[in-house]
Design a protein around this motif. Structure first.
Motif, PDB file in Angstrom:
ATOM      1  N   LYS A   1       0.850  -1.206   0.000  1.00 42.47           N
ATOM      2  CA  LYS A   1       0.000   0.000   0.000  1.00 42.47           C
ATOM      3  C   LYS A   1       0.873   1.239   0.000  1.00 42.47           C
ATOM      4  N   GLN A   2       1.883   1.210   0.878  1.00 37.80           N
ATOM      5  CA  GLN A   2       2.776   2.368   0.992  1.00 37.80           C
ATOM      6  C   GLN A   2       3.515   2.595  -0.336  1.00 37.80           C
TER       7      GLN A   2
ATOM      8  N   THR B   1       2.662   1.617  -3.389  1.00 37.90           N
ATOM      9  CA  THR B   1       1.806   2.063  -4.500  1.00 37.90           C
ATOM     10  C   THR B   1       1.339   3.492  -4.276  1.00 37.90           C
ATOM     11  N   SER B   2       1.168   3.889  -3.013  1.00 41.23           N
ATOM     12  CA  SER B   2       0.752   5.290  -2.808  1.00 41.23           C
ATOM     13  C   SER B   2       1.910   6.215  -3.170  1.00 41.23           C
ATOM     14  N   GLU B   3       3.130   5.784  -2.906  1.00 38.65           N
ATOM     15  CA  GLU B   3       4.295   6.599  -3.322  1.00 38.65           C
ATOM     16  C   GLU B   3       4.315   6.731  -4.837  1.00 38.65           C
ATOM     17  N   TRP B   4       4.007   5.624  -5.542  1.00 38.90           N
ATOM     18  CA  TRP B   4       3.996   5.685  -7.017  1.00 38.90           C
ATOM     19  C   TRP B   4       2.926   6.651  -7.485  1.00 38.90           C
ATOM     20  N   THR B   5       1.718   6.543  -6.857  1.00 45.89           N
ATOM     21  CA  THR B   5       0.607   7.389  -7.285  1.00 45.89           C
ATOM     22  C   THR B   5       0.988   8.849  -7.111  1.00 45.89           C
ATOM     23  N   GLU B   6       1.604   9.152  -5.956  1.00 43.28           N
ATOM     24  CA  GLU B   6       1.984  10.545  -5.717  1.00 43.28           C
ATOM     25  C   GLU B   6       3.016  11.026  -6.732  1.00 43.28           C
ATOM     26  N   SER B   7       4.021  10.195  -6.997  1.00 40.95           N
ATOM     27  CA  SER B   7       5.061  10.658  -7.918  1.00 40.95           C
ATOM     28  C   SER B   7       4.573  10.694  -9.363  1.00 40.95           C
ATOM     29  N   ASP B   8       3.484   9.886  -9.666  1.00 40.73           N
ATOM     30  CA  ASP B   8       2.918   9.923 -11.018  1.00 40.73           C
ATOM     31  C   ASP B   8       2.011  11.132 -11.203  1.00 40.73           C
ATOM     32  N   ASP B   9       1.517  11.643 -10.050  1.00 39.89           N
ATOM     33  CA  ASP B   9       0.525  12.709 -10.123  1.00 39.89           C
ATOM     34  C   ASP B   9       1.251  14.058 -10.158  1.00 39.89           C
TER      35      ASP B   9
ATOM     36  N   ALA C   1       0.634  16.303  -7.193  1.00 38.61           N
ATOM     37  CA  ALA C   1       1.254  15.917  -5.932  1.00 38.61           C
ATOM     38  C   ALA C   1       2.717  16.320  -5.880  1.00 38.61           C
TER      39      ALA C   1
END
Ligand code: UTP
Length: 302
Positions: A285-286, A288-296, A299
């Motif tokens: 979870k941690q 994938t949330s890091e990936w989501t943030e860096s992809d966004d 963010a």
């Protein structure tokens, strides 16, 4: 009527996993904490088999060692009071289960590997499990489901699975006539057809129940591509003489002969593992949330 003998062809070269498989067996690659071959043996035992027949090669001695008792290790674990670990080591091969190891002298294909089992199988119907096809997550292990079909019909049964049409070229594909939902009689089998030539999208995976007639038919099979004797060719000949069924099993199959399938098996079985599942879930979870943030872009402020 029950299948008592299970054959595990484990003599392949495992080239897709080189260099990991240069000196050790692909089937000993662990999924979380158990080697692939141990999952396969457990499945055979759950289906009622009590004689395990391994078709091995010279680089596969670790498989024989794995299913042997290790008294030294057991006494160390016992002395240290490591009861759970001791049980996990002893459970590798439960009492009453015997193992036979037969060498395949040259890697001449799956059909030829299975023919090496003849002296141990004799004139009985038998199961074949390819350990690199790991199947889990159903009400009953795949071979136990197949055993039920075998008990009903007393004939050869192949496990099949629907695959995306664009992937038919990776599998043996069957042409079938339905008996009831999930169970059909095989009318034809084609090895690795292109989607426009495939008779269906039902692919044969690594679980078979076969009658001993297959041995004679393998003997008559001519080598195909790469000089290999294909099991598919012998099954096609078997269909001409006996009923061969296709059973759509319940469960998830991981192609652990490929790197991607192997990684998926580790992730999904890791998530279900009683000791580490929760921690692993938190970690993923941690991550994938890091990936989501860096992809966004919002963010990251870019
Ligand atoms: P694969 O097609 O996965 O071949 O064999 P492989 O050699 O193991 O792996 P790659 O493709 O080179 O990466 C399917 C099953 O048949 C066994 C393998 O051990 C595997 O379980 N096999 C294959 C044999 O026992 N002997 C053979 O000659 C060929």
């Amino acid at each position: 009527m029950r299948i008592r003998k299970a054959v595990f062809p484990v003599a392949g070269l495992g080239t897709r996993f080189l260099p990991a498989t240069k000196a050790s067996a692909k089937e000993m690659l662990p999924v979380v904490d158990k080697p692939l071959v141990q999952y396969a043996v457990k499945e055979a035992i759950a289906a009622g088999a009590d004689e395990m027949i391994f078709i091995t090669s010279h680089t596969k001695n670790s498989i024989m060692d794995h299913f042997d008792r290790d008294y030294e290790l057991e006494s160390v674990l016992e002395a240290k009071g490591k009861e759970e670990l001791l049980k996990s080591v002893r459970d590798v091969l439960p009492p009453g289960i015997s193992c036979v190891f037969i060498r395949q002298p040259e890697q001449l294909g799956l059909g030829q590997a299975i023919s090496c089992a003849l002296p141990a199988v004799g004139d009985q119907d038998f199961a074949v499990i390819l350990a690199d096809d790991l199947i889990s997550g159903a009400f009953q292990p795949c071979m136990a489901q197949m055993q039920r079909v075998y008990q009903e019909y007393g004939t050869s049964v192949l496990a099949v699975q629907r695959v995306p049409w664009e992937e038919t070229h990776k599998y043996g594909i069957v042409e079938v006539e339905e008996i009831r939902p999930g169970l059909s009689e095989i009318r034809g089998i084609v090895e690795k057809p292109d989607p426009d030539k495939a008779p269906s999208n039902l692919a044969v995976v690594g679980r078979y129940i076969l009658t001993p007639r297959i041995f004679r038919l393998i003997e008559k099979t001519k080598p195909g591509a790469g000089g290999e004797i294909q099991l598919t060719d012998a099954i096609e000949a078997l269909m001409g003489e006996q009923t061969v069924l296709a059973y759509e099993f319940e469960g998830t199959r991981y192609d652990c002969g490929s790197k991607f399938g192997y990684l998926k098996a580790n992730v999904e079985m890791g998530l279900q593992h009683p000791d580490i599942g929760e921690e692993f879930r938190g970690y993923l979870k941690q991550l994938t949330s890091e990936w989501t943030e860096s992809d966004d872009p919002k963010a990251t402020g870019s």
